[in-house]
Design a protein around this motif. Structure first.
Motif, short mmCIF file in Angstrom:
data_model
loop_
_atom_site.label_atom_id
_atom_site.label_comp_id
_atom_site.label_asym_id
_atom_site.label_seq_id
_atom_site.Cartn_x
_atom_site.Cartn_y
_atom_site.Cartn_z
N VAL A 42 0.60 -0.94 0.29
CA VAL A 42 -0.17 0.06 0.12
C VAL A 42 1.01 1.00 -0.01
CG1 VAL A 42 -1.59 -1.05 1.37
CG2 VAL A 42 0.37 0.33 2.57
N LEU A 43 0.36 2.01 -0.50
CA LEU A 43 0.99 3.65 -0.22
C LEU A 43 0.21 4.12 0.65
CD1 LEU A 43 0.24 5.88 -4.24
CD2 LEU A 43 1.95 3.47 -2.85
N CYS A 44 1.02 5.04 1.95
CA CYS A 44 0.53 5.86 2.65
C CYS A 44 1.13 7.11 2.54
CB CYS A 44 1.13 5.52 4.31
SG CYS A 44 0.78 6.85 5.59
N TRP A 45 0.17 8.16 2.12
CA TRP A 45 0.11 9.77 1.38
C TRP A 45 0.26 10.81 2.70
CZ3 TRP A 45 -4.20 11.84 -1.37
CH2 TRP A 45 -3.62 13.16 -1.80
N PHE A 46 1.32 10.53 3.05
CA PHE A 46 1.94 11.90 3.55
C PHE A 46 1.87 13.57 2.92
CE2 PHE A 46 4.29 8.94 5.58
CZ PHE A 46 4.62 8.86 6.69
N ARG A 47 0.89 14.42 3.66
CA ARG A 47 0.30 15.78 4.10
C ARG A 47 0.50 16.81 4.82
NH1 ARG A 47 -4.43 13.75 1.07
NH2 ARG A 47 -5.98 13.77 2.41
N ALA A 102 0.61 -1.01 -5.57
CA ALA A 102 -0.04 -0.44 -4.25
C ALA A 102 -1.22 -0.83 -4.22
CB ALA A 102 0.02 0.73 -4.42
N GLU A 103 -2.31 -1.59 -4.01
CA GLU A 103 -3.32 -1.84 -3.74
C GLU A 103 -4.05 -1.30 -3.11
OE1 GLU A 103 -3.53 -6.62 -3.48
OE2 GLU A 103 -2.42 -6.13 -2.00
N ALA A 104 -3.74 -0.29 -2.40
CA ALA A 104 -4.42 0.88 -1.53
C ALA A 104 -4.12 1.74 -1.02
CB ALA A 104 -5.21 -0.26 -0.14
N VAL A 105 -4.83 3.23 -0.65
CA VAL A 105 -4.00 4.12 -0.43
C VAL A 105 -4.33 4.51 0.63
CG1 VAL A 105 -4.04 7.26 -0.80
CG2 VAL A 105 -3.41 5.22 -2.62
N PHE A 106 -3.24 4.91 1.89
CA PHE A 106 -4.18 5.07 3.27
C PHE A 106 -3.07 6.84 3.18
CE2 PHE A 106 -3.94 1.12 3.42
CZ PHE A 106 -4.81 0.65 4.28
N THR A 107 -4.28 7.57 4.12
CA THR A 107 -3.69 9.15 4.93
C THR A 107 -4.15 9.64 5.29
OG1 THR A 107 -3.37 10.82 3.35
CG2 THR A 107 -5.97 10.28 3.01
N ASN A 108 -4.01 10.95 5.66
CA ASN A 108 -5.06 11.06 6.70
C ASN A 108 -5.79 12.03 6.09
OD1 ASN A 108 -3.56 10.18 9.24
ND2 ASN A 108 -2.05 11.58 9.54
N ARG A 109 -7.04 12.54 6.90
CA ARG A 109 -8.32 13.72 6.48
C ARG A 109 -7.64 15.45 6.59
NH1 ARG A 109 -12.07 9.76 7.69
NH2 ARG A 109 -11.92 10.42 10.34
N ARG A 150 6.45 0.01 16.53
CA ARG A 150 7.41 -1.59 16.76
C ARG A 150 5.36 -2.17 15.03
NH1 ARG A 150 1.21 -2.41 20.51
NH2 ARG A 150 2.04 -1.15 21.96
N TYR A 151 5.52 -1.78 14.06
CA TYR A 151 4.99 -1.89 13.24
C TYR A 151 5.98 -1.54 11.34
CZ TYR A 151 0.82 -3.17 15.58
OH TYR A 151 -0.07 -3.45 16.69
N LEU A 152 7.05 -0.41 12.32
CA LEU A 152 7.68 -0.03 11.14
C LEU A 152 8.67 -1.05 10.14
CD1 LEU A 152 8.88 2.85 12.93
CD2 LEU A 152 7.42 3.14 10.93
N ALA A 167 -1.85 8.73 12.52
CA ALA A 167 -2.99 7.38 12.58
C ALA A 167 -2.85 6.52 11.33
CB ALA A 167 -4.22 7.93 12.74
N ALA A 168 -2.57 7.57 10.05
CA ALA A 168 -2.97 6.57 8.30
C ALA A 168 -1.29 5.71 8.84
CB ALA A 168 -2.82 7.45 7.96
N LEU A 169 -0.50 5.62 9.11
CA LEU A 169 1.01 4.98 8.86
C LEU A 169 0.86 4.22 9.82
CD1 LEU A 169 3.55 4.81 7.66
CD2 LEU A 169 4.97 5.99 9.64
N TYR A 170 0.07 4.18 10.91
CA TYR A 170 -0.13 3.08 11.66
C TYR A 170 -1.06 2.34 11.57
CZ TYR A 170 -2.44 0.67 15.83
OH TYR A 170 -3.47 0.16 16.71
N HIS A 171 -2.28 2.26 10.42
CA HIS A 171 -3.31 1.91 10.19
C HIS A 171 -2.40 0.88 8.44
CE1 HIS A 171 -6.53 2.25 12.67
NE2 HIS A 171 -6.12 3.74 12.60
N ALA A 172 -1.83 1.67 7.83
CA ALA A 172 -1.22 1.07 6.61
C ALA A 172 0.28 0.15 7.34
CB ALA A 172 -0.18 2.08 6.11
N LEU A 173 0.78 0.52 8.15
CA LEU A 173 1.66 -0.76 8.35
C LEU A 173 0.85 -2.03 9.13
CD1 LEU A 173 4.56 1.86 10.28
CD2 LEU A 173 4.63 0.78 8.52
N LYS A 174 -0.24 -1.82 9.94
CA LYS A 174 -1.03 -3.02 10.78
C LYS A 174 -1.52 -3.46 9.49
CE LYS A 174 -3.13 -3.21 14.22
NZ LYS A 174 -4.34 -3.76 14.84
#
Length: 468
Positions: free
Chosen positions: A7-12, A95-102, A174-176, A21-28
């Motif tokens: 997946v991608l985690c889109w930082f803004r 990537a199958e999904a994109v995770f990001t913070n609102r 812990r998930y890095l 939050a988004a990175l945590y959920h993406a890593l898990k």
């Protein structure tokens, strides 16, 4: 939550690794996570080439990249429209999904909807999370289920709802190990981004995660005295954390927890400031029209004078009112302005110069390193008496008395208006009223005479705003 291979985690607005939050959920949720950042041309292409936010952001990204590399990860960037870049990056990296913070700004909401639609068309999922506020959208409402339009009831409801649950940090560390191992990526230069001129702009606030942590450690030592010192621009009273909140090099949960736990007068006052930030965020989310219009529609068509020469004098710090000029020069030179001064210069522009608050709001948006649409708009509408929880139109700041009260010895004025250095502590606030000035100082030659008379303009402002 389904399990993904990559997946991608889109930082803004969240340029950090911890409590994200988004990175945590993406890593898990994935075997491999690729952090990405987009230099969005839809935003950047309309900015001037000397915008000092770009050096700050780029410095933050360099440090974020190093932090990711320390954990085996890598930061991927793109310089394009985000609506084009995210689908392209997802396709490029499988990537199958994109995770990001609102993000709650109207343009960001529209952008994210377009990105999400494009991703869905190519079978890529979208997940977004609350991260930049403690309470978002509809989480704090009146008993009648309506959004608040007055701060104090909102604050009381916000505090009543607050529990340790909302202040818990996301245990990202812990998930890095799920960060994807990629070839080293190169960040673009300011020149490549079209901001070569910005390199010459001084950064008065140290950027990045380390800069944020150092600033926070410094403020913690001063937090107890925040209530007593925060209104005096010559004192080290403010937190100086606003750029770090704006770009997310610090977590709002960490800051709110610190203030809530300490609980003394200084900490409570600072927590109120954090709540003001969220109050304006929810106002913008519930009433996106305020980005361009007065919250109170009856004030949307006030017949302001809008004199361009007076506006230029205000922007350039040559109004003849020392506290106003010092504040405007601070903004031009540093990209920062003390909060008390923001109120003084905003009141002066609208109530003394009779210029539309939107002109001032746009000038601040152009220069402030910590520019945030919700806070900037809310602050300007408060000062202009057009907002939801605004200063009444008949309450008009007197720039001289404000100067005498909050910069009594003229220390701040002398720092940014050095031509007034030789004036005594009484004359420096209103040189035109001084009975005696230094022999080699001439008002109108060495420093401007006042461009307006405050008493006269006050009456004109009352007449303008008092019409029904």
């Amino acid at each position: 939550m389904p399990r993904f291979a990559r997946v991608l985690c889109w930082f803004r607005r969240d340029l950090r690794l911890s409590d994200h939050a988004a990175l945590y959920h993406a890593l898990k949720s994935a075997d491999e996570v690729i952090p990405v950042f987009v230099f969005d041309r839809d935003i950047l292409d309309v900015l001037p080439g000397d915008d000092r936010r770009l050096p700050f952001i780029l410095a933050c990204l360099h440090e974020l990249q190093q932090a990711l590399r320390a954990h085996g990860g890598e930061l991927v960037t793109a310089h394009a429209s985000a609506v084009e870049a995210l689908p392209a990056l997802a396709a490029q990296w499988g990537a199958e999904a994109v995770f990001t913070n609102r993000d709650y700004e109207p343009a960001a909401i529209a952008r994210d909807a377009a990105v999400r639609q494009r991703l869905a068309a190519q079978g890529v999922a979208w997940f977004d999370y609350k991260d930049q506020v403690i309470f978002e959208c509809d989480e704090v409402l009146t008993q009648g289920g309506k959004p608040f339009s007055v701060f104090t009831p909102y604050k009381n409801a916000w505090l009543k709802k607050l529990t340790p649950f909302y202040l818990q940090s996301y245990p990202v560390e812990r998930y890095l190990p799920a960060l994807a191992r990629l070839p080293e990526q190169t960040l673009p230069t300011l020149d490549a981004l079209g901001f070569a001129e910005a390199a010459a702009q001084p950064l008065k606030i140290t950027p990045g995660i380390s800069g944020a942590q150092a600033a926070l450690a410094d403020f913690q030592r001063r937090l107890t005295h925040y209530q007593r010192l925060r209104d005096f621009p010559a004192s080290k009273g403010p937190s100086y954390l606003s750029p770090h909140l704006r770009f997310g090099t610090l977590s709002i949960r960490l800051l709110a927890q610190l203030a809530w736990a300490q609980g003394d007068e200084g900490a409570q006052t600072w927590l109120n400031e954090l709540i003001w930030r969220e109050f304006y965020q929810q106002i913008l989310w519930h009433h996106p029209r305020v980005a361009e219009h007065a919250f109170k529609p009856e004030y949307d068509a006030l017949a302001f004078d809008n004199d361009p020469e007076l506006f230029a004098a205000w922007c350039e710090g040559r109004t003849g009112y020392p506290i106003v000029d010092a504040a405007m020069r601070q903004l031009a030179q540093t990209g920062y302005m003390h909060n008390r001064l923001r109120m003084i210069v905003a009141s002066f522009l609208v109530k003394d110069l009779l210029i539309d608050w939107r002109w001032g709001e746009a000038h601040f948006a152009r220069l402030l390193l910590d520019f945030d649409l919700a806070a900037n708009n809310g602050g300007w509408q408060w000062a202009a008496s057009t907002g939801c929880d605004a200063q009444p139109y008949f309450r008009i700041f007197n720039p001289v008395s404000q100067s005498e009260k909050f910069d009594a010895e003229g220390k701040f004025i002398r720092r940014y208006v050095p031509e007034l250095t030789a004036l005594d502590n009484k004359a420096i606030h209103a040189p035109w009223l001084a009975k005696r000035l230094p022999e080699d100082f001439r008002l109108g030659r060495d420093y401007p005479k006042p461009i307006v008379d405050h008493a006269t303009q006050r009456q004109r402002a009352l007449a303008l705003f008092g019409r029904d």
